[in-house]
Design a protein around this motif. Structure first.
Motif, PDB file in Angstrom:
ATOM      1  N   UNK A   1     -40.751   8.241  78.189  1.00 14.30           N
ATOM      2  CA  UNK A   1     -39.857   9.162  78.929  1.00 14.30           C
ATOM      3  C   UNK A   1     -39.356  10.108  77.723  1.00 14.30           C
ATOM      4  N   UNK A   2     -39.339   9.841  76.517  1.00  9.68           N
ATOM      5  CA  UNK A   2     -38.953  10.831  75.382  1.00  9.68           C
ATOM      6  C   UNK A   2     -40.022  11.608  75.001  1.00  9.68           C
TER       7      UNK A   2
ATOM      8  N   UNK B   1     -36.198  17.033  75.885  1.00 13.00           N
ATOM      9  CA  UNK B   1     -34.688  16.687  75.184  1.00 13.00           C
ATOM     10  C   UNK B   1     -34.505  17.125  73.824  1.00 13.00           C
ATOM     11  N   UNK B   2     -33.390  17.177  73.573  1.00 12.50           N
ATOM     12  CA  UNK B   2     -33.249  17.502  72.216  1.00 12.50           C
ATOM     13  C   UNK B   2     -33.651  16.508  71.181  1.00 12.50           C
TER      14      UNK B   2
ATOM     15  N   UNK C   1     -33.298   9.521  67.646  1.00 15.15           N
ATOM     16  CA  UNK C   1     -32.382   8.520  67.586  1.00 15.15           C
ATOM     17  C   UNK C   1     -32.443   7.428  68.491  1.00 15.15           C
ATOM     18  N   UNK C   2     -32.898   7.734  69.770  1.00  9.99           N
ATOM     19  CA  UNK C   2     -33.222   6.779  70.692  1.00  9.99           C
ATOM     20  C   UNK C   2     -34.635   5.922  70.400  1.00  9.99           C
TER      21      UNK C   2
ATOM     22  N   UNK D   1     -29.493   8.091  78.551  1.00 12.33           N
ATOM     23  CA  UNK D   1     -28.879   8.672  79.499  1.00 12.33           C
ATOM     24  C   UNK D   1     -28.191   9.982  79.170  1.00 12.33           C
ATOM     25  N   UNK D   2     -27.546  10.026  78.103  1.00 13.59           N
ATOM     26  CA  UNK D   2     -26.954  11.524  77.295  1.00 13.59           C
ATOM     27  C   UNK D   2     -28.125  12.615  77.455  1.00 13.59           C
ATOM     28  N   UNK D   3     -29.178  12.095  76.727  1.00 16.47           N
ATOM     29  CA  UNK D   3     -30.224  12.934  76.533  1.00 16.47           C
ATOM     30  C   UNK D   3     -30.898  13.600  77.943  1.00 16.47           C
TER      31      UNK D   3
END
Lengths: 491, 298
Positions: free
Chosen positions: A85-86, A91-92, A98-99, A145-147
């Motif tokens: 997903x990342x 995403x930032x 961090x994730x 979730x925030x990302x």
């Protein structure tokens, strides 16, 4: 030192390296712990493994050990999906790093110290580190979730080929976000009873209490947790495959709202089992599962149509067989959706059939038979998710030509053979008596062992190849270091 | 050629799976020296119940040292048929059961008062034969546990002799004694302790008919034609409290609306994990199988 540093950077700093490490960890755990049950136990291999590794097997703690084993493997699978997903969505960079850091440390702690605690004596420091690992994964989930927050102008889309709102909100991102949020909440839904029953090893397997009409809230919570987590892992991999294949067009526009709706309703239904809604929770679950499965079906229809069309683009009037040939020409791209379809025979179909004929057929059999069906069908679903990951991973490796064909078709053939046999095994009482079953059971066991055994051999070959590659200064790993999954989305 | 060989091998294996099982294949006969008519004394007091070792209490009672054998059950049927306690109804031996309280809870079966099947007569796995006037046992199975008997049939047997089925707690205590052991004989299980799936006992052939029952009390430390068993009695001297056949226990509606009856002990057809004392299996009371038997308490 530089040798180690560069390899370490690849393994823990790149998407493909991280996925490789997680697959390797799962492969090792599966290979060792797979020898503790089934035919390996019958052949006496279990005793050798226990002695060889100095395992401390207490009979009364079997259920607790298995729960930690399942969680150890599941956390690595969740980590793999998170890397995907990342790697495939925008995403930032801060969140991405961090994730990944949190979930990597988290699943490795969970796996190493969880298994250490469960199988090698009860060192309570290990238990603490196991819980720390799970907590880090939970925190990584919150950050993810925030990302993935979709209501950010930066992630709005203008391309009308994709599901979007009038404002431009990317509905596929909303689907990813919804799945991530419901996963985090559902993890909490399991953490609470986990702590409750974990205190004093009062662990139990859900399949062993399924027939009792009166269950406590905590017991319902465990049953709900295991169902929803597996369902959400399946939904997430479906979304990932859709993104990788560049799912778009009208089917995408219908599928994404269905996926969002299904994910929310399904989760609400499962969480509802611990509320006064319990008597109707199953109905809500069916209502939620239907749109999710329809969304997966639309991905299948779209992707098969696309493969057939693109593969026959050079032919003026392609025949049906030519289209079919084109559709299956790339097993790694055809395979994931095929496995989703196959899942209906091994998991969904069985589940629905059982639900419809529960009282007339299945509850007339002993609970042990029902336990075989329950554990069989979710093992099959887990294995199907694993094969889908392996097929996507095969594409990430850049497999081409005959190797790609052999790798892809082997995964499909071997897993479907084994899981098909598992399904027949689960349902055998419909057509054969206990006294007459042995020859059939033997045949099914050969099929299961052949399929799963050779699948593991295939995985071992890939792992050995990747390990030897790491020793090469200009190995494939050097190319993979900089490649991101988003760059490899199908055009 | 290679493809032909592969296809042929697969077809052979497939055909082998369709080979019918000879349910009457010859079976070795052994005298175990354990008398199925003996009873063990279990004193009143506390014991550990369940996997998580809750402390429970029972009164003093007696329980059969072995499962009820096929011969004992045939003798019962002959006496009970003569008394009118049981009768033949089509292919079943049936007897009266006063019924369960029905609560109408989801999935609950309604067990009404009336005649219920004790055993099926024409099932190929049935070792008791009926010639129209009397019941006999298939030769070789006289000292094997009675199987293919429903919970009603087990309940009816015990009631006929003024016994009863042991409660789940009584069964557990009889198997476990007063300590926390997982198996009747101790902490670990070996193949020579009990008859379970793939335990390689003289009654098993996994390539053809699979697993079959062993005579009651078989695992008593004796050697049978070179097959050495381990003494595997429970602390109170009961045999076969793990493996061979699942055993019905007497609890009716342990939870309101739960119409199944519990079984304990695992069987010839289950892995060793199901032989742990606290493992429960359950089935509706009309269920019967070649892997389910019982014993009585009083």
């Amino acid at each position: 030192m530089q040798f180690i540093k560069t390899r370490f950077n690849y393994l823990f700093g790149s998407t493909k390296g991280l996925i490789l490490v997680a697959i390797a960890m799962i492969a090792v755990v599966t290979a060792i712990w797979g020898m503790l049950s089934g035919p390996m136990a019958e052949m006496g291999v279990r005793e050798i493994v226990i002695k060889l590794f100095g395992m401390d097997i207490v009979q009364a703690e079997r259920e607790g050990r298995i729960i930690i084993l399942y969680h150890s493997i599941a956390m690595a699978v969740v980590a793999i999906e998170t890397y995907m997903v990342t790697g495939i969505l925008k995403m930032k960079e801060f969140f991405k790093m961090t994730v990944r850091l949190l979930i990597t440390v988290g699943y490795i702690l969970t796996m190493v110290f969880g298994m250490g605690f469960a199988y090698f004596g009860h060192n309570w420091a290990f238990h603490g580190l196991y819980i720390t690992g799970l907590s880090l994964i939970f925190f990584a989930g919150v950050l993810l979730c925030i990302a993935l927050w979709p209501w950010d102008n930066e992630y709005y889309i203008t391309d009308t080929d994709y599901a979007r709102t009038k404002k431009g909100i990317d509905l596929e991102r909303v689907a990813f976000f919804t799945t991530a949020v419901t996963t985090v909440l559902s993890a909490l839904f399991g953490a609470v009873p986990g702590s409750f029953f974990g205190n004093g090893f009062e662990a139990f397997l859900a399949e062993n209490i399924i027939r009792l009409p009166h269950k406590t809230t905590m017991e319902y919570s465990v049953i709900g947790h295991l169902h929803i987590m597996l369902a959400l892992i399946a939904i997430m991999i479906t979304l990932i495959i859709g993104r990788w294949l560049n799912f778009k067009g009208i089917w995408h526009k219908i599928a994404m709202p269905l996926m969002i709706l299904g994910c929310i309703v399904l989760s609400l239904g499962v969480w509802g089992v611990v509320t006064p809604l319990e008597p109707v929770a199953h109905m809500i679950i069916y209502v939620g599962a239907t749109p999710s499965m329809l969304a997966a079906l639309f991905l299948l229809i779209w992707s098969w149509g696309k493969f057939a069309k693109e593969g026959t683009a050079h032919i003026a009037k392609p025949t049906f067989l030519q289209k079919l040939g084109a559709m299956v020409s790339d097993p790694l791209k055809f395979g994931p959706t095929w496995q989703m379809l196959f899942m209906n025979f091994t998991t969904s179909g069985i589940g629905i059939f059982m639900a419809i004929r529960l009282d007339e057929i299945f509850r007339m059999w002993p609970a042990r038979e029902e336990r075989i069906e329950l554990t069989g069908h979710w093992h099959a679903l887990s294995a199907i998710i694993a094969t889908i990951i392996l097929m996507y991973y095969g594409d990430m490796l850049g497999l081409k030509g005959k190797v790609r064909q052999v790798y892809g078709w082997s995964i499909i053939f071997l897993s479907d053979l084994a899981l098909g046999a598992v399904t027949v095994f689960e349902m055998k009482r419909l057509f054969i008596t206990e006294a007459e079953q042995q020859p059939l059971v033997n045949m099914l066991m050969y099929m299961i062992d052949f399929g799963l055994g050779f699948l593991l051999v295939l995985l071992a070959i890939v792992m050995v190849w990747r390990m030897t590659d790491l020793f090469k200064p200009k190995g494939r790993w050097t190319e993979e270091m900089t490649h991101e999954l988003s760059q490899e989305v199908t055009k | 050629m290679k493809r032909f060989i592969l296809t042929l091998s697969l077809l052979t294996a497939l055909l082998a799976s369709c080979t019918p099982v000879d349910l009457n294949a010859s079976i070795p006969t052994f005298d175990t020296g354990i008398d199925p008519n003996t009873w063990a004394q279990v004193p009143a007091g506390e014991f550990y119940f369940g996997q998580h070792e809750n402390i429970e209490t029972t009164n003093a009672y007696e329980i059969m040292v072995t499962d009820v054998t096929a011969q004992q059950y045939a003798d019962f049927l002959n006496a009970a048929l003569a008394d009118g306690y049981v009768k033949i109804d089509s292919d079943n031996v049936v007897g009266y059961y006063p019924g369960d309280t029905f609560h109408g809870i989801k999935h609950e079966l309604e067990i009404k008062a009336g005649d219920w099947a004790y055993i099926p007569l024409n099932d190929p796995s049935q070792r008791i034969k009926f010639d129209g006037t009397s019941f006999t046992v298939q030769p070789g199975y006289e000292n094997h546990p009675m199987t293919m008997v429903s919970w009603f049939g087990a309940w009816g047997y015990c009631e006929y002799y003024d016994y009863r089925l042991p409660s789940e707690m009584e069964w557990t205590k009889a198997a476990r004694g007063e300590d926390e052991r997982p198996f009747p004989w101790g902490d670990e299980i070996l193949r020579e302790n009990a008859n379970f799936y793939s335990s390689r006992d003289p009654f098993e052939n996994m390539s053809s008919f699979g697993s079959r029952t062993s005579p009651v009390g078989f695992y008593n430390g004796k050697t049978y034609d070179g097959y050495q068993t381990l003494e595997s009695a429970s602390p109170y001297g009961l045999y076969d409290m793990a493996g061979n056949v699942w055993q019905w226990v007497g609890d009716v509606q342990p939870q309101e609306g739960f119409s199944d009856r519990f079984m304990h002990g695992g069987s010839k057809d289950t892995y060793d994990m199901d032989l742990r004392i606290w493992v429960r299996n359950s089935a509706p009371p009309m269920y019967f199988s070649p892997g389910v038997g019982f014993r009585c308490a009083r």
